[in-house]
Design a protein around this motif. Structure first.
Motif, mmCIF file in Angstrom:
data_model
loop_
_atom_site.group_PDB
_atom_site.id
_atom_site.type_symbol
_atom_site.label_atom_id
_atom_site.label_comp_id
_atom_site.label_asym_id
_atom_site.label_seq_id
_atom_site.Cartn_x
_atom_site.Cartn_y
_atom_site.Cartn_z
ATOM 1 N N VAL A 1 -17.979 -3.519 -11.849
ATOM 2 C CA VAL A 1 -16.822 -2.964 -12.535
ATOM 3 C C VAL A 1 -16.017 -4.110 -13.140
ATOM 4 C CG1 VAL A 1 -14.719 -1.605 -12.306
ATOM 5 C CG2 VAL A 1 -16.746 -1.041 -10.923
ATOM 6 N N GLN A 2 -15.632 -3.934 -14.390
ATOM 7 C CA GLN A 2 -14.817 -4.952 -15.052
ATOM 8 C C GLN A 2 -13.563 -4.308 -15.618
ATOM 9 O OE1 GLN A 2 -17.508 -6.818 -17.914
ATOM 10 N NE2 GLN A 2 -17.840 -8.500 -16.474
ATOM 11 N N LEU A 3 -12.461 -5.028 -15.516
ATOM 12 C CA LEU A 3 -11.185 -4.582 -16.048
ATOM 13 C C LEU A 3 -10.637 -5.658 -16.971
ATOM 14 C CD1 LEU A 3 -11.349 -3.646 -12.804
ATOM 15 C CD2 LEU A 3 -9.270 -2.472 -13.480
ATOM 16 N N GLN A 4 -10.155 -5.256 -18.121
ATOM 17 C CA GLN A 4 -9.649 -6.182 -19.115
ATOM 18 C C GLN A 4 -8.307 -5.702 -19.617
ATOM 19 O OE1 GLN A 4 -11.138 -9.183 -20.392
ATOM 20 N NE2 GLN A 4 -9.040 -9.347 -21.157
ATOM 21 N N ALA A 5 -7.286 -6.520 -19.378
ATOM 22 C CA ALA A 5 -5.934 -6.176 -19.829
ATOM 23 C C ALA A 5 -5.692 -6.710 -21.237
ATOM 24 C CB ALA A 5 -4.909 -6.759 -18.868
ATOM 25 N N SER A 6 -4.921 -5.965 -22.010
ATOM 26 C CA SER A 6 -4.571 -6.384 -23.364
ATOM 27 C C SER A 6 -3.230 -5.777 -23.752
ATOM 28 C CB SER A 6 -5.652 -5.953 -24.356
ATOM 29 O OG SER A 6 -5.744 -4.544 -24.400
ATOM 30 N N GLY A 7 -2.690 -6.233 -24.887
ATOM 31 C CA GLY A 7 -1.474 -5.644 -25.411
ATOM 32 C C GLY A 7 -0.219 -6.461 -25.224
ATOM 33 N N GLY A 8 -0.323 -7.592 -24.565
ATOM 34 C CA GLY A 8 0.843 -8.427 -24.360
ATOM 35 C C GLY A 8 1.304 -9.088 -25.642
ATOM 36 N N SER B 1 -14.710 -0.817 -17.418
ATOM 37 C CA SER B 1 -16.136 -0.576 -17.668
ATOM 38 C C SER B 1 -16.890 -0.593 -16.354
ATOM 39 C CB SER B 1 -16.702 -1.632 -18.617
ATOM 40 O OG SER B 1 -16.541 -2.920 -18.081
ATOM 41 N N GLY B 2 -17.906 0.229 -16.265
ATOM 42 C CA GLY B 2 -18.721 0.271 -15.068
ATOM 43 C C GLY B 2 -18.336 1.327 -14.056
ATOM 44 N N ARG B 3 -17.206 2.004 -14.302
ATOM 45 C CA ARG B 3 -16.757 3.045 -13.373
ATOM 46 C C ARG B 3 -15.812 3.976 -14.132
ATOM 47 N NH1 ARG B 3 -16.100 3.501 -7.656
ATOM 48 N NH2 ARG B 3 -14.440 4.965 -7.106
ATOM 49 N N ARG B 4 -15.902 5.254 -13.857
ATOM 50 C CA ARG B 4 -15.003 6.204 -14.484
ATOM 51 C C ARG B 4 -13.648 6.157 -13.798
ATOM 52 N NH1 ARG B 4 -15.422 7.723 -19.169
ATOM 53 N NH2 ARG B 4 -14.429 9.718 -18.731
ATOM 54 N N ILE B 5 -12.595 6.003 -14.582
ATOM 55 C CA ILE B 5 -11.265 5.863 -13.990
ATOM 56 C C ILE B 5 -10.770 7.171 -13.382
ATOM 57 C CG2 ILE B 5 -10.620 3.964 -15.500
ATOM 58 C CD1 ILE B 5 -8.920 6.014 -17.084
ATOM 59 N N VAL B 6 -11.342 8.285 -13.802
ATOM 60 C CA VAL B 6 -10.871 9.564 -13.299
ATOM 61 C C VAL B 6 -11.023 9.649 -11.782
ATOM 62 C CG1 VAL B 6 -13.071 10.771 -13.587
ATOM 63 C CG2 VAL B 6 -10.929 12.045 -13.753
ATOM 64 N N SER B 7 -11.934 8.876 -11.215
ATOM 65 C CA SER B 7 -12.142 8.892 -9.771
ATOM 66 C C SER B 7 -11.693 7.590 -9.116
ATOM 67 C CB SER B 7 -13.621 9.144 -9.462
ATOM 68 O OG SER B 7 -14.429 8.137 -10.044
#
Length: 119
Positions: free
Chosen positions: A1-8, A24-30
């Motif tokens: 699972v990878q998480l990427q922050a943006s928007g700063g 990516s790699g996992r559905r956030i709904v769960s």
């Protein structure tokens, strides 16, 4: 699972930003996802968390009423809307999966995004 922050970015005091955490790699709904931040010279601190397909949220006292966390299930992303920003909000913001609700991260950190609030 990878998480990427943006928007700063750079924003004036009183302004707003919308940060996004692409997962990516996992559905956030769960999933349980949290936002954290680290200001210069300080330890990383909890900001906000979301779970239950977006139905359950939790905020730190320092951002409650000013920040809003939400899930964009179609984009598989967790957004953080930050309003009424002040200099104390200046920090690198990170998103992470939660080991324990509502504010214990699982230790896997992606690249953060820098928010700078000018007075």
């Amino acid at each position: 699972v990878q998480l990427q922050a943006s928007g700063g970015g750079l924003v004036q005091a009183g302004g707003s930003l919308r940060l996004s955490c692409a997962v990516s790699g996992r559905r956030i709904v769960s999933s349980k996802i949290g936002w954290f931040r680290q200001a210069p010279g300080k330890e990383r601190e909890f900001v906000a968390a979301i779970s239950g397909a977006g139905r359950l949220t939790y905020y730190s006292d320092s951002v409650k009423g000013r920040f809003t966390i939400s899930m964009d299930i179609d984009k598989n992303a967790v957004d953080l809307r930050a309003d009424s920003l002040n200099s104390e909000d200046t920090a690198v913001y990170y998103c992470a999966g939660l080991y324990r609700w509502p504010n214990v991260p699982n230790g896997y950190w992606g690249q953060g995004t820098l928010v700078t609030v000018s007075s």
